[in-house]
Design a protein around this motif. Structure first.
Motif, PDB file in Angstrom:
ATOM      1  N   GLY A 167       0.964  -1.157   0.105  1.00  0.00           N
ATOM      2  CA  GLY A 167       0.231  -0.151   0.311  1.00  0.00           C
ATOM      3  C   GLY A 167       1.043   1.467  -0.086  1.00  0.00           C
ATOM      4  O   GLY A 167       0.673   1.862  -0.880  1.00  0.00           O
ATOM      5  N   ALA A 168       2.051   1.711   0.518  1.00  0.00           N
ATOM      6  CA  ALA A 168       2.723   2.355   1.216  1.00  0.00           C
ATOM      7  C   ALA A 168       3.863   2.585  -0.051  1.00  0.00           C
ATOM      8  O   ALA A 168       3.868   3.969  -0.864  1.00  0.00           O
ATOM      9  CB  ALA A 168       3.657   1.707   1.519  1.00  0.00           C
ATOM     10  N   PHE A 169       3.848   1.603  -1.483  1.00  0.00           N
ATOM     11  CA  PHE A 169       4.627   2.115  -2.229  1.00  0.00           C
ATOM     12  C   PHE A 169       3.328   2.257  -3.474  1.00  0.00           C
ATOM     13  O   PHE A 169       4.204   2.873  -4.623  1.00  0.00           O
ATOM     14  CB  PHE A 169       4.785   0.292  -2.526  1.00  0.00           C
ATOM     15  N   GLY A 170       2.659   1.428  -3.375  1.00  0.00           N
ATOM     16  CA  GLY A 170       1.242   2.014  -4.258  1.00  0.00           C
ATOM     17  C   GLY A 170       1.077   3.755  -4.503  1.00  0.00           C
ATOM     18  O   GLY A 170       0.523   4.342  -5.339  1.00  0.00           O
ATOM     19  N   ALA A 171       0.751   3.588  -3.228  1.00  0.00           N
ATOM     20  CA  ALA A 171       0.133   5.581  -2.326  1.00  0.00           C
ATOM     21  C   ALA A 171       1.563   6.062  -3.267  1.00  0.00           C
ATOM     22  O   ALA A 171       1.644   7.316  -3.409  1.00  0.00           O
ATOM     23  CB  ALA A 171      -0.082   5.248  -1.005  1.00  0.00           C
ATOM     24  N   TRP A 172       3.497   5.715  -3.182  1.00  0.00           N
ATOM     25  CA  TRP A 172       4.236   6.708  -3.685  1.00  0.00           C
ATOM     26  C   TRP A 172       4.418   6.819  -4.289  1.00  0.00           C
ATOM     27  O   TRP A 172       4.261   8.169  -5.182  1.00  0.00           O
ATOM     28  CB  TRP A 172       4.997   5.711  -2.685  1.00  0.00           C
ATOM     29  N   MET A 173       3.826   5.656  -5.194  1.00  0.00           N
ATOM     30  CA  MET A 173       3.957   6.159  -7.352  1.00  0.00           C
ATOM     31  C   MET A 173       2.892   6.418  -7.888  1.00  0.00           C
ATOM     32  O   MET A 173       2.826   7.127  -8.152  1.00  0.00           O
ATOM     33  CB  MET A 173       3.860   4.529  -7.763  1.00  0.00           C
ATOM     34  N   LEU A 174       1.506   6.136  -6.732  1.00  0.00           N
ATOM     35  CA  LEU A 174       0.329   6.921  -7.304  1.00  0.00           C
ATOM     36  C   LEU A 174       0.621   9.095  -6.672  1.00  0.00           C
ATOM     37  O   LEU A 174       0.435   9.900  -7.478  1.00  0.00           O
ATOM     38  CB  LEU A 174      -1.379   6.936  -7.122  1.00  0.00           C
ATOM     39  N   ALA A 175       1.543   9.076  -6.000  1.00  0.00           N
ATOM     40  CA  ALA A 175       1.507  10.812  -6.032  1.00  0.00           C
ATOM     41  C   ALA A 175       2.945  10.885  -6.232  1.00  0.00           C
ATOM     42  O   ALA A 175       2.666  12.451  -7.510  1.00  0.00           O
ATOM     43  CB  ALA A 175       2.197  10.600  -3.937  1.00  0.00           C
ATOM     44  N   LEU A 176       4.247  10.479  -7.052  1.00  0.00           N
ATOM     45  CA  LEU A 176       4.921  10.524  -7.504  1.00  0.00           C
ATOM     46  C   LEU A 176       3.763  10.703  -9.299  1.00  0.00           C
ATOM     47  O   LEU A 176       4.474  12.119 -10.234  1.00  0.00           O
ATOM     48  CB  LEU A 176       5.628   9.118  -7.928  1.00  0.00           C
ATOM     49  N   THR A 177       3.476   9.841  -9.799  1.00  0.00           N
ATOM     50  CA  THR A 177       3.581   9.870 -10.743  1.00  0.00           C
ATOM     51  C   THR A 177       1.706  11.557 -11.290  1.00  0.00           C
ATOM     52  O   THR A 177       2.389  12.077 -12.216  1.00  0.00           O
ATOM     53  CB  THR A 177       2.217   8.793 -11.040  1.00  0.00           C
ATOM     54  N   ILE A 178       1.149  11.840 -10.001  1.00  0.00           N
ATOM     55  CA  ILE A 178       0.770  12.631 -10.195  1.00  0.00           C
ATOM     56  C   ILE A 178       1.328  14.160 -10.063  1.00  0.00           C
ATOM     57  O   ILE A 178       1.397  15.019 -11.154  1.00  0.00           O
ATOM     58  CB  ILE A 178      -0.716  12.975  -8.854  1.00  0.00           C
ATOM     59  N   THR A 179       1.980  13.638  -9.583  1.00  0.00           N
ATOM     60  CA  THR A 179       3.228  15.227  -9.227  1.00  0.00           C
ATOM     61  C   THR A 179       3.832  15.408 -10.624  1.00  0.00           C
ATOM     62  O   THR A 179       3.851  16.502 -10.977  1.00  0.00           O
ATOM     63  CB  THR A 179       4.071  14.895  -7.889  1.00  0.00           C
ATOM     64  N   VAL A 180       4.075  14.292 -11.557  1.00  0.00           N
ATOM     65  CA  VAL A 180       4.936  14.532 -12.613  1.00  0.00           C
ATOM     66  C   VAL A 180       4.173  14.742 -13.891  1.00  0.00           C
ATOM     67  O   VAL A 180       4.606  15.970 -13.729  1.00  0.00           O
ATOM     68  CB  VAL A 180       5.646  13.215 -13.332  1.00  0.00           C
ATOM     69  N   VAL A 181       2.838  14.781 -13.683  1.00  0.00           N
ATOM     70  CA  VAL A 181       1.913  14.807 -14.754  1.00  0.00           C
ATOM     71  C   VAL A 181       1.542  16.393 -14.824  1.00  0.00           C
ATOM     72  O   VAL A 181       1.187  16.788 -15.660  1.00  0.00           O
ATOM     73  CB  VAL A 181       0.729  14.360 -15.061  1.00  0.00           C
ATOM     74  N   TRP A 182       1.501  16.955 -12.936  1.00  0.00           N
ATOM     75  CA  TRP A 182       1.483  18.309 -12.745  1.00  0.00           C
ATOM     76  C   TRP A 182       2.347  19.418 -12.846  1.00  0.00           C
ATOM     77  O   TRP A 182       1.713  20.124 -13.394  1.00  0.00           O
ATOM     78  CB  TRP A 182       0.773  18.376 -11.215  1.00  0.00           C
ATOM     79  N   MET A 183       3.161  19.178 -12.828  1.00  0.00           N
ATOM     80  CA  MET A 183       4.287  19.725 -12.923  1.00  0.00           C
ATOM     81  C   MET A 183       5.709  19.887 -13.543  1.00  0.00           C
ATOM     82  O   MET A 183       6.648  20.406 -13.977  1.00  0.00           O
ATOM     83  CB  MET A 183       5.035  20.063 -11.550  1.00  0.00           C
ATOM     84  N   TYR A 184       5.771  18.081 -13.653  1.00  0.00           N
ATOM     85  CA  TYR A 184       7.507  17.651 -14.498  1.00  0.00           C
ATOM     86  C   TYR A 184       7.140  16.652 -15.617  1.00  0.00           C
ATOM     87  O   TYR A 184       7.316  15.742 -15.988  1.00  0.00           O
ATOM     88  CB  TYR A 184       8.408  17.168 -13.490  1.00  0.00           C
ATOM     89  N   LEU A 185       5.890  17.160 -16.550  1.00  0.00           N
ATOM     90  CA  LEU A 185       5.590  16.309 -17.693  1.00  0.00           C
ATOM     91  C   LEU A 185       6.573  15.695 -18.462  1.00  0.00           C
ATOM     92  O   LEU A 185       7.177  14.653 -18.873  1.00  0.00           O
ATOM     93  CB  LEU A 185       4.659  16.734 -18.210  1.00  0.00           C
TER      94      LEU A 185
END
Length: 217
Positions: A167-185
C-alpha cells in the motif's frame, strides 16, 4: 504457610491455563491483541509465495532505471537506439528465469515451461505493438505516465495480500505520477522510469530478505 502454597499453586494453574488458551487461539485463528493470527499467517504465506517473483522485479526494475538513464543522457548523446535493446534484454532474461524456475519445479516438465515462456513473450510483444503501432496507437509522450499508473495499480492490487508495504509503494507511485504529470511532464521518462524501477528493485530485495528470514527460522 499451606494456604500460601495453595495460592501460589492456584496462580500457576491459572497462568498455565492462559498459556494453553493462547495456543488454542493461535491454532484456531482467534483474535489476539486486536490482530487475527490467521490473517498474519496468510500474509506470511503470501510473502513466501512471492519469493520466486523477486527476480522479475530485479530485471524490470533495472531495465526501467537503465531506460531512464539512457533517456536522460540522450539529451547530449544519441543513445535512444538502446531503448529497444534494453527491452529485448529484459524480455530474454525474463524468459530465461521463467524456464529455469519451471525446470527446477517438479510440477511441470521443461517443455510446458518453454511453451509458457513463449506465450509470455508473445503476450508482451502484442501489448507493446498495440500501444505503439496497433489500433490503440498511444502517443509515446504518454507512455511513462501509463507505466506509472500500471505500476501503481499492481502495487495496490497486491496490497490486500502482502500488507501495508505494498500500500505504501502504491501510494508513493501514485503521488509521484500525479506530481510529474502536474509539474514535470517533460521529465516523466526519467522520473517515473527511474523511481519506478528503483521501487521494483527495492521490493524485490525486501521479498528476498524476508524469505531468507523465514527460512532461517
Amino acid at each position: 504457610m499451606p494456604s500460601n502454597f495453595r495460592k501460589i499453586g492456584g496462580f500457576c494453574n491459572v497462568r498455565q491455563s492462559e498459556a494453553i488458551s493462547m495456543k488454542q487461539a493461535n491454532a484456531a485463528g482467534s483474535p489476539i491483541g486486536g490482530i487475527r493470527t490467521d490473517k498474519l499467517s496468510a500474509e506470511t504465506e503470501a510473502w513466501r509465495a512471492a519469493a520466486p517473483y523477486s527476480a522479475y522485479l530485479y530485471i524490470w526494475g533495472m531495465a526501467w532505471m537503465a531506460s531512464a538513464i539512457v533517456t536522460f543522457v540522450g539529451q547530449w548523446r544519441d543513445w535512444e537506439l538502446l531503448q529497444p535493446v534494453l527491452f529485448l534484454v529484459a524480455l530474454l532474461l525474463t524468459a530465461a528465469v521463467f524456464l529455469r524456475q519451471r525446470r527446477a519445479s517438479a510440477e511441470r516438465p521443461a517443455q510446458s515451461g518453454s511453451l509458457g515462456a513463449l506465450l509470455v513473450a508473445a503476450a508482451a510483444g502484442a501489448v507493446v505493438w498495440l500501444l505503439t503501432r496497433g489500433p490503440i496507437g498511444i502517443d509515446p509522450f504518454y507512455w511513462p505516465v501509463l507505466k506509472g499508473l500500471a505500476l501503481t495499480a499492481a502495487y495496490l492490487a497486491l496490497f490486500s495480500r502482502l500488507g501495508w508495504v505494498l500500500g505504501a509503494f502504491g501510494a508513493w507511485m501514485l503521488a509521484l505520477t500525479i506530481t510529474v504529470v502536474w509539474m514535470y511532464l517533460g521529465y516523466a521518462p526519467v522520473l517515473i522510469g527511474g523511481f519506478g524501477g528503483l521501487s521494483m528493485v527495492t521490493l524485490g530485495a525486501m521479498i528476498r530478505m524476508r524469505d531468507k528470514g523465514m527460512n532461517a527460522q
